[in-house]
Design an enzyme around this catalytic site. Structure first.
Site, mmCIF file in Angstrom:
data_model
loop_
_atom_site.group_PDB
_atom_site.id
_atom_site.type_symbol
_atom_site.label_atom_id
_atom_site.label_comp_id
_atom_site.label_asym_id
_atom_site.label_seq_id
_atom_site.Cartn_x
_atom_site.Cartn_y
_atom_site.Cartn_z
ATOM 1 N N SER A 17 9.554 -47.140 -83.603
ATOM 2 C CA SER A 17 9.867 -47.385 -82.207
ATOM 3 C C SER A 17 8.749 -46.870 -81.292
ATOM 4 O O SER A 17 7.610 -47.311 -81.435
ATOM 5 C CB SER A 17 11.236 -46.765 -81.872
ATOM 6 N N ASP A 48 17.851 -56.106 -83.550
ATOM 7 C CA ASP A 48 17.500 -54.869 -82.842
ATOM 8 C C ASP A 48 17.707 -55.080 -81.342
ATOM 9 O O ASP A 48 17.081 -55.951 -80.741
ATOM 10 C CB ASP A 48 16.045 -54.496 -83.136
ATOM 11 N N HIS A 64 18.247 -51.344 -85.106
ATOM 12 C CA HIS A 64 17.162 -50.401 -84.806
ATOM 13 C C HIS A 64 17.143 -49.265 -85.829
ATOM 14 O O HIS A 64 17.639 -48.165 -85.573
ATOM 15 C CB HIS A 64 17.373 -49.850 -83.387
#
Length: 226
Positions: A119, A178, A205
């Site tokens: 991320s 996601d 995610h």
């Protein structure tokens, strides 16, 4: 055959310890082939209240709250000291301190064969690879990068990191469902790398680490094992 040593860069609102816990399945999947080394970002993230959208995890570009000692690699809102992947900004806050933390980790615990980011950490890894290829960080010698749920920073001052495709071999991993970093944001990062390898999964995610994903990881990593 010695395992590959990979430096692991956590996501926003995580830290090295929590990221280690969340990647237990990945470590088990690759235990014969890699050694994962974790570090924590230098920026302390203010705990959000339940009423704040950035802490809810429901807003695209924001991370779920709930971690102890949440940390970040840079802030897109310099006054609020907060971050959202989709927030445009002229300047960010904290990136220099974060690069210093990585530099010191490489000096103290390196060398590392590769670097893995998740991320915001994956977006940061792309920046670190750019610094390495421009020979601005002589201590960096990563041979490959793994970017999970990565994205291009929306901060104007970060555009310099995307001015030429990076030659470092890269594996980009992202989930088609996601909702924190939508897959189109991860796809927008792909042209910043030369011949990127891609692993998509049907989930959200997180870092996929099921048996079905083992071969893709191993095929990518075996290129660097001697």
């Amino acid at each position: 055959m010695a395992p590959l040593r990979i430096l692991c860069v956590h996501g926003y609102r995580q830290n090295g310890n929590s990221f280690r816990e969340k990647t237990g399945a990945l470590r088990k999947l690759l235990k014969k082939h890699v050694e994962l080394v974790y570090l924590s970002a230098p920026l302390s993230v203010r705990q959000a209240s339940n009423t704040e959208a950035p802490g809810s995890g429901n807003v695209a570009g924001s991370e779920p709250a709930g971690e102890d000692d949440p940390r970040g690699w840079w802030f897109s809102d310099t006054e609020a000291r907060s971050f959202s992947a989709q927030q445009w900004c002229e300047k960010s806050l904290g990136l220099d301190e974060s690069v210093t933390v990585v530099r010191e980790a490489v000096k103290a615990a390196g060398p590392f064969d590769g670097i893995l980011g998740f991320s915001q950490g994956a977006a940061f890894v792309a920046m670190l690879c750019s610094l390495q290829e421009k020979q601005l960080e002589p201590d960096f010698s990563f041979r490959f990068a793994v970017l999970v749920a990565g994205f291009r920073s929306a901060c104007k001052e970060h555009e310099v990191f995307y001015d030429a495709p990076l030659q470092i071999p890269s594996l980009h991993v992202f989930g088609l469902e996601d909702r924190v970093i939508p897959d189109h944001m991860s796809r927008e990062l792909l042209p910043s790398f030369l011949e990127p390898a891609v692993l998509t999964h049907p989930g959200g995610h997180f870092i996929p680490a099921q048996a079905a994903h083992r071969q893709t990881y191993q095929d990518f990593l075996k290129r660097f094992q001697s």
